[in-house]
Design a protein around this motif. Structure first.
Motif, PDB file in Angstrom:
ATOM      1  N   MET A 145     -11.585  -9.739  -0.363  1.00  0.00           N
ATOM      2  CA  MET A 145     -10.929  -9.733  -1.662  1.00  0.00           C
ATOM      3  C   MET A 145     -11.503  -8.632  -2.534  1.00  0.00           C
ATOM      4  O   MET A 145     -12.671  -8.652  -2.906  1.00  0.00           O
ATOM      5  CB  MET A 145     -11.114 -11.076  -2.343  1.00  0.00           C
ATOM      6  CG  MET A 145      -9.826 -11.858  -2.268  1.00  0.00           C
ATOM      7  SD  MET A 145     -10.047 -13.604  -2.022  1.00  0.00           S
ATOM      8  CE  MET A 145      -9.695 -13.736  -0.266  1.00  0.00           C
ATOM      9  N   ALA A 146     -10.658  -7.650  -2.818  1.00  0.00           N
ATOM     10  CA  ALA A 146     -11.153  -6.459  -3.514  1.00  0.00           C
ATOM     11  C   ALA A 146     -10.941  -6.572  -5.025  1.00  0.00           C
ATOM     12  O   ALA A 146     -10.158  -7.386  -5.480  1.00  0.00           O
ATOM     13  CB  ALA A 146     -10.424  -5.228  -2.984  1.00  0.00           C
ATOM     14  N   GLN A 147     -11.683  -5.727  -5.744  1.00  0.00           N
ATOM     15  CA  GLN A 147     -11.540  -5.683  -7.199  1.00  0.00           C
ATOM     16  C   GLN A 147     -10.993  -4.326  -7.607  1.00  0.00           C
ATOM     17  O   GLN A 147     -11.411  -3.301  -7.093  1.00  0.00           O
ATOM     18  CB  GLN A 147     -12.903  -5.883  -7.853  1.00  0.00           C
ATOM     19  CG  GLN A 147     -13.446  -7.270  -7.611  1.00  0.00           C
ATOM     20  CD  GLN A 147     -14.505  -7.651  -8.627  1.00  0.00           C
ATOM     21  OE1 GLN A 147     -14.905  -6.824  -9.429  1.00  0.00           O
ATOM     22  NE2 GLN A 147     -14.935  -8.895  -8.582  1.00  0.00           N
ATOM     23  N   PHE A 148     -10.048  -4.335  -8.534  1.00  0.00           N
ATOM     24  CA  PHE A 148      -9.413  -3.098  -8.979  1.00  0.00           C
ATOM     25  C   PHE A 148      -9.403  -3.020 -10.499  1.00  0.00           C
ATOM     26  O   PHE A 148      -9.275  -4.040 -11.169  1.00  0.00           O
ATOM     27  CB  PHE A 148      -7.955  -3.033  -8.508  1.00  0.00           C
ATOM     28  CG  PHE A 148      -7.799  -2.963  -7.011  1.00  0.00           C
ATOM     29  CD1 PHE A 148      -7.663  -1.732  -6.373  1.00  0.00           C
ATOM     30  CD2 PHE A 148      -7.795  -4.123  -6.249  1.00  0.00           C
ATOM     31  CE1 PHE A 148      -7.522  -1.662  -4.995  1.00  0.00           C
ATOM     32  CE2 PHE A 148      -7.655  -4.062  -4.871  1.00  0.00           C
ATOM     33  CZ  PHE A 148      -7.523  -2.834  -4.234  1.00  0.00           C
ATOM     34  N   THR A 149      -9.530  -1.789 -11.011  1.00  0.00           N
ATOM     35  CA  THR A 149      -9.268  -1.552 -12.425  1.00  0.00           C
ATOM     36  C   THR A 149      -8.122  -0.560 -12.463  1.00  0.00           C
ATOM     37  O   THR A 149      -8.203   0.512 -11.864  1.00  0.00           O
ATOM     38  CB  THR A 149     -10.514  -0.961 -13.122  1.00  0.00           C
ATOM     39  OG1 THR A 149     -11.586  -1.882 -12.967  1.00  0.00           O
ATOM     40  CG2 THR A 149     -10.248  -0.751 -14.602  1.00  0.00           C
ATOM     41  N   LEU A 150      -7.032  -0.942 -13.102  1.00  0.00           N
ATOM     42  CA  LEU A 150      -5.850  -0.084 -13.122  1.00  0.00           C
ATOM     43  C   LEU A 150      -5.532   0.347 -14.543  1.00  0.00           C
ATOM     44  O   LEU A 150      -5.717  -0.420 -15.487  1.00  0.00           O
ATOM     45  CB  LEU A 150      -4.640  -0.827 -12.545  1.00  0.00           C
ATOM     46  CG  LEU A 150      -4.715  -1.265 -11.082  1.00  0.00           C
ATOM     47  CD1 LEU A 150      -3.459  -2.054 -10.713  1.00  0.00           C
ATOM     48  CD2 LEU A 150      -4.885  -0.064 -10.161  1.00  0.00           C
ATOM     49  N   ALA A 151      -5.041   1.594 -14.664  1.00  0.00           N
ATOM     50  CA  ALA A 151      -4.612   2.102 -15.968  1.00  0.00           C
ATOM     51  C   ALA A 151      -3.090   2.164 -15.971  1.00  0.00           C
ATOM     52  O   ALA A 151      -2.482   2.540 -14.972  1.00  0.00           O
ATOM     53  CB  ALA A 151      -5.200   3.487 -16.217  1.00  0.00           C
ATOM     54  N   THR A 152      -2.495   1.807 -17.086  1.00  0.00           N
ATOM     55  CA  THR A 152      -1.033   1.816 -17.193  1.00  0.00           C
ATOM     56  C   THR A 152      -0.571   3.168 -17.733  1.00  0.00           C
ATOM     57  O   THR A 152      -1.338   3.812 -18.463  1.00  0.00           O
ATOM     58  CB  THR A 152      -0.537   0.725 -18.148  1.00  0.00           C
ATOM     59  OG1 THR A 152      -1.045   0.994 -19.449  1.00  0.00           O
ATOM     60  CG2 THR A 152      -0.977  -0.648 -17.679  1.00  0.00           C
ATOM     61  N   PRO A 153       0.661   3.605 -17.457  1.00  0.00           N
ATOM     62  CA  PRO A 153       1.602   2.974 -16.531  1.00  0.00           C
ATOM     63  C   PRO A 153       1.105   3.068 -15.089  1.00  0.00           C
ATOM     64  O   PRO A 153       0.428   4.029 -14.735  1.00  0.00           O
ATOM     65  CB  PRO A 153       2.895   3.787 -16.732  1.00  0.00           C
ATOM     66  CG  PRO A 153       2.456   5.100 -17.308  1.00  0.00           C
ATOM     67  CD  PRO A 153       1.212   4.830 -18.080  1.00  0.00           C
ATOM     68  N   VAL A 154       1.485   2.083 -14.275  1.00  0.00           N
ATOM     69  CA  VAL A 154       1.008   2.070 -12.891  1.00  0.00           C
ATOM     70  C   VAL A 154       2.078   2.663 -11.970  1.00  0.00           C
ATOM     71  O   VAL A 154       3.253   2.749 -12.333  1.00  0.00           O
ATOM     72  CB  VAL A 154       0.664   0.638 -12.431  1.00  0.00           C
ATOM     73  CG1 VAL A 154      -0.520   0.088 -13.209  1.00  0.00           C
ATOM     74  CG2 VAL A 154       1.865  -0.290 -12.557  1.00  0.00           C
ATOM     75  N   THR A 155       1.642   3.049 -10.766  1.00  0.00           N
ATOM     76  CA  THR A 155       2.563   3.640  -9.793  1.00  0.00           C
ATOM     77  C   THR A 155       2.875   2.627  -8.692  1.00  0.00           C
ATOM     78  O   THR A 155       2.208   1.597  -8.584  1.00  0.00           O
ATOM     79  CB  THR A 155       1.907   4.860  -9.125  1.00  0.00           C
ATOM     80  OG1 THR A 155       0.746   4.391  -8.420  1.00  0.00           O
ATOM     81  CG2 THR A 155       1.489   5.898 -10.162  1.00  0.00           C
ATOM     82  N   GLU A 156       3.850   2.985  -7.868  1.00  0.00           N
ATOM     83  CA  GLU A 156       4.179   2.118  -6.728  1.00  0.00           C
ATOM     84  C   GLU A 156       2.958   2.002  -5.815  1.00  0.00           C
ATOM     85  O   GLU A 156       2.635   0.930  -5.321  1.00  0.00           O
ATOM     86  CB  GLU A 156       5.384   2.673  -5.952  1.00  0.00           C
ATOM     87  CG  GLU A 156       5.687   1.825  -4.725  1.00  0.00           C
ATOM     88  CD  GLU A 156       7.022   2.141  -4.076  1.00  0.00           C
ATOM     89  OE1 GLU A 156       7.752   3.011  -4.586  1.00  0.00           O
ATOM     90  OE2 GLU A 156       7.322   1.488  -3.041  1.00  0.00           O
ATOM     91  N   HIS A 157       2.255   3.125  -5.626  1.00  0.00           N
ATOM     92  CA  HIS A 157       1.060   3.104  -4.778  1.00  0.00           C
ATOM     93  C   HIS A 157       0.007   2.139  -5.325  1.00  0.00           C
ATOM     94  O   HIS A 157      -0.613   1.381  -4.585  1.00  0.00           O
ATOM     95  CB  HIS A 157       0.479   4.509  -4.632  1.00  0.00           C
ATOM     96  CG  HIS A 157      -0.884   4.498  -3.999  1.00  0.00           C
ATOM     97  ND1 HIS A 157      -2.040   4.535  -4.761  1.00  0.00           N
ATOM     98  CD2 HIS A 157      -1.269   4.373  -2.711  1.00  0.00           C
ATOM     99  CE1 HIS A 157      -3.081   4.449  -3.936  1.00  0.00           C
ATOM    100  NE2 HIS A 157      -2.638   4.363  -2.694  1.00  0.00           N
ATOM    101  N   ASP A 158      -0.204   2.172  -6.664  1.00  0.00           N
ATOM    102  CA  ASP A 158      -1.174   1.251  -7.288  1.00  0.00           C
ATOM    103  C   ASP A 158      -0.872  -0.184  -6.879  1.00  0.00           C
ATOM    104  O   ASP A 158      -1.772  -0.969  -6.566  1.00  0.00           O
ATOM    105  CB  ASP A 158      -1.074   1.303  -8.830  1.00  0.00           C
ATOM    106  CG  ASP A 158      -1.653   2.575  -9.420  1.00  0.00           C
ATOM    107  OD1 ASP A 158      -2.496   3.187  -8.755  1.00  0.00           O
ATOM    108  OD2 ASP A 158      -1.261   2.937 -10.553  1.00  0.00           O
ATOM    109  N   MET A 159       0.406  -0.525  -6.902  1.00  0.00           N
ATOM    110  CA  MET A 159       0.797  -1.909  -6.673  1.00  0.00           C
ATOM    111  C   MET A 159       0.786  -2.272  -5.183  1.00  0.00           C
ATOM    112  O   MET A 159       0.423  -3.377  -4.820  1.00  0.00           O
ATOM    113  CB  MET A 159       2.189  -2.156  -7.268  1.00  0.00           C
ATOM    114  CG  MET A 159       2.189  -2.125  -8.788  1.00  0.00           C
ATOM    115  SD  MET A 159       1.328  -3.548  -9.494  1.00  0.00           S
ATOM    116  CE  MET A 159       0.014  -2.782 -10.362  1.00  0.00           C
TER     117      MET A 159
END
Ligand code: SF4
Lengths: 293, 196
Positions: free
Chosen positions: B1-15
């Protein structure tokens, strides 16, 4: 004979509402901490830690723990050494409830059941729910308050089982309901169960069970054993916090009973979320006041 | 189970990199929406006044007050997502939304759209509104104010979370997994208790 200061009742009713929204009872926090010690799923551990962090943030910054201001319930117990005008007492509680909403201020969650039109001050027809009882050995008045959240209140069920269904029928009904609910109503939950009485008394007992501090078993060992058995069964489901999996689906199972009719077997389940909001005040006949949970 | 920090707007790859059970925290701008907001978009056919491509939407109706003409949060929590099911596939397909933050999950239709277009459902810890409120740095803009409090809320967030990926873009659905697993486990429990 002590006299009631209705102004003090009003202020207390207001304070209790705000306290219940901001301060999580210590038995609830302790139950979540115990659950965290035993939880084996990492995702569930994260959620329990976030819940505990949220409780601390609310305390440090004087914020409401959760956004739901709930449906206000006051349970008033009157001792025999005070003389009370019941109508004034009820009016003071109602006024205090509205004060909390308007002066804090916070959102009123109350609406008309048909038009759904919002009421401005957390009061309305029959709301707050105010319930009176009496105790000969109580000094003064005790007021217990619960701003019951909708997410958990919507997880309520009652059934008139057959006497032949027995205690097994009760167990099966409770487990079926809790399983169907999954993580709805913000698990880990506290499960209140009412057994016996009439239909509405069973539901009332289930709610009364939620006022009991978590970790305090029913004084009757047969009922306490049933509480332990059901809690263990619920937690073996693996539903976990928020229904996302884990060992902690419920923090407690509390059962209250009443005698019933020979051809009836009523059972009710009323859930409470991890917030388990409640606050209490003891107003002594000599005017002292003590706040608790 | 990994941890992610994402910045918006997100991309298809991010998701698409996310799998059920992963933990996500969000930075940037997210949009608060609720029932009435989406009834206007889909039942009344009014396009939202903001670009939602790559957006993350939060199911909320904030409790706010006005100070010097600006809205400031009093308490911002998350509402149950299940009621929003009928709108969500449209948000993803027509408007390019890539993430929904909510509680209690969404249905089949949303899960299919998420798989097809590359979007995720991120479960917040329900009831943890005090924390959520402190993770919202500012209410940057409010659209459709007449729907108060179910307007479109443009919120700047700082490490909003932790959020659990509960429906991913690969057909994974954590709620379903837990439910099926629970049904299996409870068969044994019922048998032990003599309830069958
Ligand atoms: S169920 Fe409880 S914790 Fe969850 S949103 Fe409602 S009041 Fe808050």
């Amino acid at each position: 004979m002590g006299q009631i200061d209705y102004g003090q009742v009003q202020r207390t009713a207001s304070d209790l509402y705000v306290r219940a929204l901001k301060l999580i009872p210590p038995d609830v926090t302790a139950a979540i901490e115990r659950a965290l010690e035993h939880e084996t799923k990492s995702g569930a551990r994260d959620i329990l830690q976030t819940i505990l962090k949220n409780v601390r943030v609310a305390l440090d910054r004087n914020l409401m723990v959760c956004q739901d201001t709930g449906i206000p319930i006051y349970k008033v117990k009157i001792g025999s050494n005070v003389s009370v005008d019941g109508t004034k007492l009820e009016a003071a509680i109602r006024a205090g409830c509205a004060d909390a909403c308007v002066t804090h201020p916070f959102r009123s969650s109350i609406c008309d059941p048909l038009t759904r039109q919002n009421r401005p001050d957390s009061t309305g027809d029959h709301i707050p729910v105010v319930d009176f009882s009496f105790a000969a050995d109580l000094d003064g008045i005790e007021i217990r308050m619960m701003p019951k959240g909708s997410g958990s209140e919507n997880m309520t069920w009652m059934k008139m089982l057959l006497p032949a269904d027995g205690v097994k029928g009760v167990k099966k009904f409770v487990l079926d309901c809790v399983l169907r609910a999954g993580g709805q109503g913000c698990t880990p939950s506290l499960i209140g169960i009412g057994v016996g009485g009439t239909a509405e008394l069973a539901v009332k007992l289930a709610k009364e069970a939620l006022f009991r501090p978590i970790g305090r078993p029913h004084p009757d060992e047969r009922i306490a054993a049933l509480e332990r058995e059901l809690l263990d069964a619920i937690n073996r489901s693996g539903i976990g916090p928020m229904g996302l999996g884990g060992d902690t689906t419920s923090l407690g199972v509390h059962i209250e009973t009443a005698d019933t009719h020979i051809t009836m077997n009523p059972v009710a389940v009323n859930s409470q979320c991890w917030r388990s909001e409640r606050a209490s005040a003891h107003m002594y006949a000599d005017g002292r006041i003590e706040f608790g949970y | 189970m990994a941890q992610f920090t994402l910045a918006t707007p997100v991309t298809e790859h991010d998701m698409r990199q996310l799998r059920v059970g992963d933990s996500v925290s969000l930075n940037g701008v997210i949009f608060g929406i609720r029932d009435a907001t989406q009834r206007r978009i889909f039942d009344d056919g009014v396009a939202p006044p903001v670009d939602l491509h790559g957006a993350i939407c939060l199911h909320t109706a904030p409790n706010v007050k006005k100070e010097d003409g600006r809205y400031v949060p009093v308490c911002i929590g998350t509402t149950t997502s299940t009621r929003m099911e009928r709108f969500t596939p449209g948000l993803i397909e027509q408007y390019g939304v890539r993430g929904i933050v909510g509680k209690a999950g969404l249905g089949e239709g949303s899960a299919r759209a998420m798989q097809r277009y590359g979007a995720c459902y991120l479960a917040i810890v329900g009831g943890a509104a005090a924390l959520e409120t402190t993770q919202i740095e500012a209410i940057e803009a409010v659209y459709w104010e007449d729907l108060m409090p179910e307007c479109i809320w443009q919120l700047r967030v700082n490490m909003l979370g932790p959020l659990t990926v509960a429906i991913d873009a690969h057909g994974g659905n954590l709620y379903e997994q837990v439910r099926e697993d629970a049904a299996k486990r409870m068969r044994d429990v019922y048998r032990e208790l003599g309830l069958e």
